[in-house]
Design a protein around this motif. Structure first.
Motif, short mmCIF file in Angstrom:
data_model
loop_
_atom_site.label_atom_id
_atom_site.label_comp_id
_atom_site.label_asym_id
_atom_site.label_seq_id
_atom_site.Cartn_x
_atom_site.Cartn_y
_atom_site.Cartn_z
N UNK A 27 0.86 -1.19 0.00
CA UNK A 27 0.00 0.00 0.00
C UNK A 27 0.90 1.24 0.00
N UNK A 28 0.38 2.40 0.43
CA UNK A 28 1.22 3.61 0.43
C UNK A 28 2.38 3.45 1.40
N UNK A 29 3.60 3.68 0.92
CA UNK A 29 4.78 3.51 1.76
C UNK A 29 5.95 4.31 1.24
N UNK A 30 7.18 3.80 1.42
CA UNK A 30 8.37 4.58 1.06
C UNK A 30 8.50 4.91 -0.43
N UNK A 31 7.98 4.05 -1.30
CA UNK A 31 8.08 4.32 -2.75
C UNK A 31 7.25 5.55 -3.12
N UNK A 32 6.10 5.69 -2.48
CA UNK A 32 5.24 6.85 -2.74
C UNK A 32 5.99 8.13 -2.36
N UNK A 33 6.62 8.11 -1.22
CA UNK A 33 7.36 9.29 -0.75
C UNK A 33 8.51 9.63 -1.72
N UNK A 186 -3.29 6.54 -11.50
CA UNK A 186 -2.50 7.32 -10.56
C UNK A 186 -2.58 8.79 -10.86
N UNK A 187 -2.18 9.61 -9.90
CA UNK A 187 -2.20 11.05 -10.09
C UNK A 187 -1.26 11.73 -9.11
N UNK A 188 -1.03 13.04 -9.31
CA UNK A 188 -0.11 13.78 -8.44
C UNK A 188 -0.57 15.23 -8.35
N UNK A 189 -0.54 15.75 -7.13
CA UNK A 189 -0.79 17.18 -6.91
C UNK A 189 0.56 17.84 -6.64
N UNK A 190 0.79 19.01 -7.25
CA UNK A 190 2.05 19.73 -7.02
C UNK A 190 1.75 21.14 -6.50
N UNK A 222 -5.48 7.23 -1.85
CA UNK A 222 -4.03 7.02 -1.81
C UNK A 222 -3.50 6.28 -3.03
N UNK A 223 -2.21 6.52 -3.31
CA UNK A 223 -1.48 5.76 -4.33
C UNK A 223 -0.80 4.58 -3.62
N UNK A 224 -0.64 3.47 -4.33
CA UNK A 224 0.07 2.32 -3.75
C UNK A 224 1.57 2.40 -4.07
N UNK A 225 2.39 1.70 -3.29
CA UNK A 225 3.82 1.62 -3.58
C UNK A 225 4.07 0.87 -4.90
N UNK A 226 3.13 0.00 -5.29
CA UNK A 226 3.27 -0.71 -6.58
C UNK A 226 3.21 0.32 -7.71
N UNK A 227 2.22 1.21 -7.64
CA UNK A 227 2.07 2.25 -8.67
C UNK A 227 3.26 3.21 -8.64
#
Ligand SMILES: *Cc1c(COP(=O)(O)O)cnc(C)c1O
Length: 360
Positions: A27-33, A186-190, A222-227
């Motif tokens: 799930x959301x973890x270090x890869x997301x960060x 997936x998506x991203x806010x900046x 949330x985004x997953x670490x897989x994504x």
């Protein structure tokens, strides 16, 4: 069949996913960060918040700025419906300003006419990978004290005045498989604002910063670490994808030159175009699309109906007349431009289009 879009996925992406799956942290973890940090640096923003779609990024951007019932947000009627829908989700009212006939982006002069005391924000879309006129839009926003939320879902890395889109106001990006880079969904806010980034991260996780303490109403977006693992690889390849898209667009424009029914895409001064789509205008659009389909060449109409003309908006009482957008909906046609195309594919697209016009 030459497809209109194709994600570029290879061994690196597969290995990155395998690594995450093997770790057990899916799930959301270090890869997301890690992905957030890399993406904020790429865009030239201080902060980024990863979410599970571009639609979620737009929705959260509005909520993080406190936009809701009683507010108006000025946006483009010529976009994917998610742009305007994100405004409706908050209870605010989308107000449509017509577009420029050459870039298909929101026309700053038309924005000015739509400002009322209820207007809180402007949401330009950088359509097809070409930036909206951010110089004029930021001036209007400054003068009228309006928030700017950029729908950059089609324009990863595109520049206006040597500044990347998504860094003028609050940016929203999509990583859907057809976009310039993907994470599956997936998506991203900046943003450059710490409080907006913090609020966005709370809204995506049930309004919570500390586990089981909920300070506000949020969602699970949330985004997953897989994504995120896929996204990190794709971000590293993005500039290469973009260069190929730009080269493909050049080949198409050179090949189609001289066909009087075809208006090729423009690139405005002070802008770079990242060619999410290579979209031409043609009066014989529908016949051309049918002919290309027979020749096994995929095309797309982005978009056949202006948002204000969609049944869901008609039912809400929208009766705007936005002639530039309505005309574009009748005439635009996207030809394949993605980085998976070969030289031969590009030649086939050009030759088939010439053949269509030669026979009348
Ligand atoms: C793709 C897209 C969206 C929505 O992104 P999703 O990731 O599919 O939710 C929003 N606006 C525009 C202009 C898009 O192209």
């Amino acid at each position: 069949m030459i497809p209109i879009a194709k994600p570029m996925l290879g061994k690196e992406e597969i290995d990155a996913v395998t690594e995450v799956l093997s770790s057990g942290m899916i799930a959301q973890g270090p890869k997301v960060e890690e992905f957030e940090l890399a993406f904020s640096e790429y865009t030239g923003c201080e902060y980024a918040a990863a979410v599970n779609s571009g639609t979620a990024a737009l929705h959260i951007a509005l909520l993080a700025h406190g936009i809701g019932k009683g507010d108006e947000v000025i946006t483009s009627p010529f976009s994917f419906i998610a742009t305007a829908n994100s405004i409706l989700y908050t209870g605010a009212k989308p107000v449509f300003a017509d577009i420029e006939s050459d870039t298909y982006n929101i026309d700053p002069e038309k924005i000015q006419e739509k400002i009322t005391p209820k207007t809180r924000a402007i949401m330009p879309v950088h359509l097809y990978g070409h930036p909206a006129d951010m110089k004029a839009i930021m001036e209007i926003a400054d003068d009228s004290k309006l928030i700017v939320i950029e729908d950059a879902c089609q324009s990863h890395g595109a520049e206006c005045l040597a500044k990347r889109v998504g860094s003028f106001g609050t940016g929203a990006f999509s990583f859907y498989p057809t976009k310039n880079m993907t994470t599956s969904e997936g998506g991203m806010l900046t943003t450059d604002k710490k409080e907006i980034a913090e609020k966005a991260k709370m809204i995506r996780a049930h309004g919570s910063k500390i586990r089981y303490l909920h300070e506000m109403l949020g969602f699970n977006l949330r985004m997953t670490d897989i994504a995120a693992a896929i996204g990190l690889v794709q971000l590293g390849r993005l500039d290469g994808f973009t260069a190929t898209r730009q080269k493909n667009a050049e080949i198409l424009s050179a090949g189609l030159k001289g066909i009087s029914d075809i208006v090729p895409p423009v690139i405005k001064a002070d802008c770079t175009h990242v060619f999410h789509q290579y979209t031409v205008r043609a009066e014989k659009r529908d016949q051309l699309a049918a002919f290309l389909k027979e020749k096994e060449i995929g095309t797309g109409v982005h978009y056949p109906i202006s948002i204000h003309k969609q049944p869901v908006y008609r039912e809400l009482g929208y009766e705007d007349s936005l002639p530039v957008s309505e005309k574009a909906a009748e005439e635009v046609l996207s030809l394949p431009v993605h980085p998976a195309l070969s030289r031969t594919d590009l030649q086939e697209i050009v030759e088939a289009t010439k053949e269509f016009y030669a026979k009348d």
